[in-house]
Scaffold this motif. Structure first.
Motif, mmCIF file in Angstrom:
data_model
loop_
_atom_site.group_PDB
_atom_site.id
_atom_site.type_symbol
_atom_site.label_atom_id
_atom_site.label_comp_id
_atom_site.label_asym_id
_atom_site.label_seq_id
_atom_site.Cartn_x
_atom_site.Cartn_y
_atom_site.Cartn_z
ATOM 1 N N ILE A 61 0.859 -1.185 0.000
ATOM 2 C CA ILE A 61 0.000 0.000 0.000
ATOM 3 C C ILE A 61 0.897 1.238 0.000
ATOM 4 C CG2 ILE A 61 -1.762 1.280 1.276
ATOM 5 C CD1 ILE A 61 -2.705 -1.372 2.449
ATOM 6 N N PRO A 62 0.624 2.233 -0.846
ATOM 7 C CA PRO A 62 1.468 3.440 -0.896
ATOM 8 C C PRO A 62 1.640 4.085 0.471
ATOM 9 C CG PRO A 62 -0.090 3.437 -2.712
ATOM 10 C CD PRO A 62 -0.460 2.271 -1.842
ATOM 11 N N VAL A 63 2.863 4.540 0.754
ATOM 12 C CA VAL A 63 3.175 5.147 2.051
ATOM 13 C C VAL A 63 2.327 6.388 2.297
ATOM 14 C CG1 VAL A 63 4.997 6.203 3.439
ATOM 15 C CG2 VAL A 63 5.514 4.217 2.025
ATOM 16 N N SER A 64 1.962 7.094 1.226
ATOM 17 C CA SER A 64 1.142 8.309 1.384
ATOM 18 C C SER A 64 -0.192 7.986 2.053
ATOM 19 C CB SER A 64 0.891 8.953 0.016
ATOM 20 O OG SER A 64 0.250 8.028 -0.869
ATOM 21 N N ASN A 65 -0.751 6.812 1.744
ATOM 22 C CA ASN A 65 -1.995 6.398 2.404
ATOM 23 C C ASN A 65 -1.754 6.044 3.868
ATOM 24 O OD1 ASN A 65 -3.876 6.589 0.225
ATOM 25 N ND2 ASN A 65 -2.976 4.746 -0.674
ATOM 26 N N ALA A 196 0.345 -2.975 7.686
ATOM 27 C CA ALA A 196 -0.362 -1.835 8.265
ATOM 28 C C ALA A 196 0.011 -1.651 9.737
ATOM 29 C CB ALA A 196 -1.870 -2.031 8.119
ATOM 30 N N LEU A 197 0.148 -2.762 10.444
ATOM 31 C CA LEU A 197 0.530 -2.710 11.859
ATOM 32 C C LEU A 197 1.891 -2.043 12.023
ATOM 33 C CD1 LEU A 197 -0.210 -3.594 14.754
ATOM 34 C CD2 LEU A 197 0.980 -5.733 14.299
ATOM 35 N N PHE A 198 2.844 -2.404 11.160
ATOM 36 C CA PHE A 198 4.185 -1.813 11.244
ATOM 37 C C PHE A 198 4.164 -0.321 10.951
ATOM 38 C CE2 PHE A 198 7.840 -0.392 8.653
ATOM 39 C CZ PHE A 198 8.776 -0.309 9.670
ATOM 40 N N TYR A 199 3.602 0.077 9.828
ATOM 41 C CA TYR A 199 3.641 1.489 9.441
ATOM 42 C C TYR A 199 2.823 2.377 10.375
ATOM 43 C CZ TYR A 199 6.205 0.561 5.176
ATOM 44 O OH TYR A 199 7.201 0.212 4.283
ATOM 45 N N ASN A 200 1.749 1.834 10.946
ATOM 46 C CA ASN A 200 0.956 2.613 11.901
ATOM 47 C C ASN A 200 1.730 2.918 13.180
ATOM 48 O OD1 ASN A 200 -1.445 3.166 10.603
ATOM 49 N ND2 ASN A 200 -2.423 1.273 11.218
ATOM 50 N N HIS A 201 2.759 2.124 13.472
ATOM 51 C CA HIS A 201 3.546 2.357 14.684
ATOM 52 C C HIS A 201 4.926 2.943 14.396
ATOM 53 C CE1 HIS A 201 0.442 -0.367 16.234
ATOM 54 N NE2 HIS A 201 0.726 0.119 17.417
ATOM 55 N N PHE A 202 5.436 2.733 13.193
ATOM 56 C CA PHE A 202 6.765 3.249 12.845
ATOM 57 C C PHE A 202 6.731 4.724 12.439
ATOM 58 C CE2 PHE A 202 9.947 4.087 9.508
ATOM 59 C CZ PHE A 202 11.093 3.968 10.270
ATOM 60 N N LEU A 203 5.820 5.087 11.568
ATOM 61 C CA LEU A 203 5.782 6.461 11.050
ATOM 62 C C LEU A 203 5.502 7.525 12.114
ATOM 63 C CD1 LEU A 203 3.926 5.941 7.619
ATOM 64 C CD2 LEU A 203 6.379 6.259 8.036
ATOM 65 N N PRO A 204 4.710 7.243 13.167
ATOM 66 C CA PRO A 204 4.433 8.293 14.158
ATOM 67 C C PRO A 204 5.564 8.537 15.162
ATOM 68 C CG PRO A 204 2.694 6.626 14.146
ATOM 69 C CD PRO A 204 3.868 6.066 13.422
ATOM 70 N N LEU A 205 6.627 7.718 15.164
ATOM 71 C CA LEU A 205 7.649 7.829 16.211
ATOM 72 C C LEU A 205 8.233 9.236 16.358
ATOM 73 C CD1 LEU A 205 9.558 4.417 15.905
ATOM 74 C CD2 LEU A 205 7.917 5.137 17.647
ATOM 75 N N PRO A 206 8.514 9.980 15.252
ATOM 76 C CA PRO A 206 9.029 11.348 15.435
ATOM 77 C C PRO A 206 8.076 12.259 16.212
ATOM 78 C CG PRO A 206 9.396 10.614 13.186
ATOM 79 C CD PRO A 206 8.528 9.583 13.831
ATOM 80 N N GLY A 207 6.782 11.946 16.175
ATOM 81 C CA GLY A 207 5.812 12.766 16.892
ATOM 82 C C GLY A 207 6.001 12.741 18.396
ATOM 83 N N PHE A 208 6.656 11.700 18.907
ATOM 84 C CA PHE A 208 6.876 11.609 20.354
ATOM 85 C C PHE A 208 7.931 12.593 20.845
ATOM 86 C CE2 PHE A 208 4.874 7.454 19.627
ATOM 87 C CZ PHE A 208 3.957 7.441 20.669
ATOM 88 N N LEU A 209 8.655 13.230 19.928
ATOM 89 C CA LEU A 209 9.591 14.283 20.333
ATOM 90 C C LEU A 209 8.846 15.425 21.022
ATOM 91 C CD1 LEU A 209 11.931 14.428 17.203
ATOM 92 C CD2 LEU A 209 12.500 13.532 19.471
ATOM 93 N N LEU A 210 7.608 15.649 20.624
ATOM 94 C CA LEU A 210 6.796 16.693 21.258
ATOM 95 C C LEU A 210 6.454 16.336 22.701
ATOM 96 C CD1 LEU A 210 4.303 17.312 18.284
ATOM 97 C CD2 LEU A 210 6.307 18.676 18.888
ATOM 98 N N LEU A 211 6.530 15.053 23.018
ATOM 99 C CA LEU A 211 6.174 14.578 24.365
ATOM 100 C C LEU A 211 7.398 14.108 25.141
ATOM 101 C CD1 LEU A 211 3.178 12.350 23.159
ATOM 102 C CD2 LEU A 211 3.052 14.719 23.915
ATOM 103 N N SER A 212 8.598 14.438 24.634
ATOM 104 C CA SER A 212 9.832 13.879 25.201
ATOM 105 C C SER A 212 10.054 14.261 26.662
ATOM 106 C CB SER A 212 11.041 14.314 24.363
ATOM 107 O OG SER A 212 11.106 15.730 24.295
ATOM 108 N N THR A 213 9.717 15.484 27.033
ATOM 109 C CA THR A 213 9.932 15.921 28.425
ATOM 110 C C THR A 213 9.099 15.103 29.395
ATOM 111 O OG1 THR A 213 10.374 18.191 27.690
ATOM 112 C CG2 THR A 213 9.830 17.883 30.015
ATOM 113 N N ASP A 214 7.833 14.910 29.055
ATOM 114 C CA ASP A 214 6.943 14.128 29.916
ATOM 115 C C ASP A 214 7.404 12.676 29.979
ATOM 116 O OD1 ASP A 214 4.208 13.858 31.338
ATOM 117 O OD2 ASP A 214 4.089 12.338 29.774
ATOM 118 N N ILE A 215 7.822 12.114 28.850
ATOM 119 C CA ILE A 215 8.301 10.730 28.817
ATOM 120 C C ILE A 215 9.549 10.569 29.680
ATOM 121 C CG2 ILE A 215 9.289 8.939 27.326
ATOM 122 C CD1 ILE A 215 7.455 9.982 25.093
#
Length: 329
Positions: A61-65, A196-215
């Motif tokens: 499935i295309p990564v854009s989707n 789908a399971l892999f990409y749903n969890h791999f692609l969002p990882l950079p977003g956790f930088l916004l939560l790094s202090t709390d983590i």
């Protein structure tokens, strides 16, 4: 066979996951971000090794989707876990999220122009009523606790609870939209649950930088918890890290089962299985952790369960079976 295995994975994994999550939240109510991050990085690492073969396998499935799906999935996961920091009790959290059956059907009617039988519409009314009863009773409990304070001290907890309810409502609708989006993707490109399971969890990882202090702060808090000996292995580790490890593993089993179901069944049926699982998790949470639960909560829970059974049309399937037994006699 694949559907039966997926259902078993959902019930065993998700129910165990709720227990470990409640153990974490009871000690640190604001630990939702570190829990979400740990779950995502574990599943992403497993998928990178076994699904993508260290990045050598191209996605079907295309990564854009996947980017669109990931945005919704990441938002839902973070908001659902973070809502526990807003005076949302675990039983209400589970009951409220059972409303995904409603959201899924409503969005299915609006976006996919689907039509359902009268019994299914009635089941949605029952599920909605049950959730409404439980929410109102929980609001009363929060208000009673808040009234013990004075002025802003009494008003603040109730307002936080309202924010938590708003977060759960938004996550509910977003989750239903994601399920429909997945269904349309699988119809177009075929069923690829592991991918789908892999990409749903791999692609969002950079977003956790916004939560790094709390983590980071919760990493320190977890490390300061009471050390315990891990059974079988014999290693000693802080108990909160042990709870997190169990939570991550059971979450993987749970979500793996859900993603297999999405490839085998329509999104509304997947929602039904998850709703039933939440009901059993709710009963266990009330009995084992002795969470506050009034008679009205039980009424609301029963209405939700009856509505769910009505959707499955078990009554109509039982009657033909009984008639067939009589003929054989």
């Amino acid at each position: 066979m694949g559907t039966a295995i997926a259902v078993v994975l959902v019930f065993l994994g998700c129910c165990s996951n709720v227990v470990s999550l409640e153990l974490l939240v009871r000690e640190f109510p604001g630990c939702g971000n570190i829990v979400t991050f740990a779950q995502f990085i574990f599943i992403a690492l497993e998928g990178f090794i076994f699904e993508t073969k260290f990045g050598r396998k191209k996605p079907a499935i295309p990564v854009s989707n996947y980017v669109i799906m990931v945005t919704m999935f990441f938002t839902v996961s973070v908001i659902n876990n973070y809502a526990l920091n807003f005076n949302i009790a675990m039983p209400l959290h589970m009951i409220f999220r059972s409303g995904s059956l409603i959201a899924n059907m409503i969005l299915g009617i609006i976006l996919l122009k689907k039509r359902y039988s009268a019994s299914k519409y009635l089941s949605i009314v029952l599920v909605s009523t049950g959730i409404f009863i439980c929410t109102i009773m929980s609001a009363k409990q929060v208000h009673d606790v808040s009234s013990d304070g004075s002025g802003e001290q009494g008003f603040y907890p109730f307002m936080r609870w309202l924010v938590g309810i708003a977060m759960l409502t938004f996550a509910l609708l977003m989750s239903a939209r994601m399920g429909i989006f997945q269904e349309t993707l699988y119809k177009q490109y075929g069923k690829h649950s592991k991918e789908a399971l892999f990409y749903n969890h791999f692609l969002p990882l950079p977003g956790f930088l916004l939560l790094s202090t709390d983590i980071y702060n919760h990493c320190n808090l977890f490390s300061q918890s009471i050390p315990v000996v891990v059974p079988v292995v014999g290693l000693t580790m802080p108990i909160m890290w042990l709870y997190l490890l169990v939570n991550v593993i059971t979450q993987y089993v749970c979500i793996r089962g859900v993603f297999i179901l999405t490839t085998e069944c329509p999104s509304l049926t997947v929602t039904l299985v998850v709703t039933l699982r939440k009901f059993f998790s709710l009963i266990f949470s009330i009995l084992y952790f002795q969470n506050p639960f009034t008679a009205w909560h039980w009424v609301g829970t029963a209405v939700v369960f009856v509505g769910t059974l009505l959707y499955t049309e078990v009554w109509s399937s039982v009657r033909p079976a009984q008639a067939k037994d009589k003929k054989t006699e």
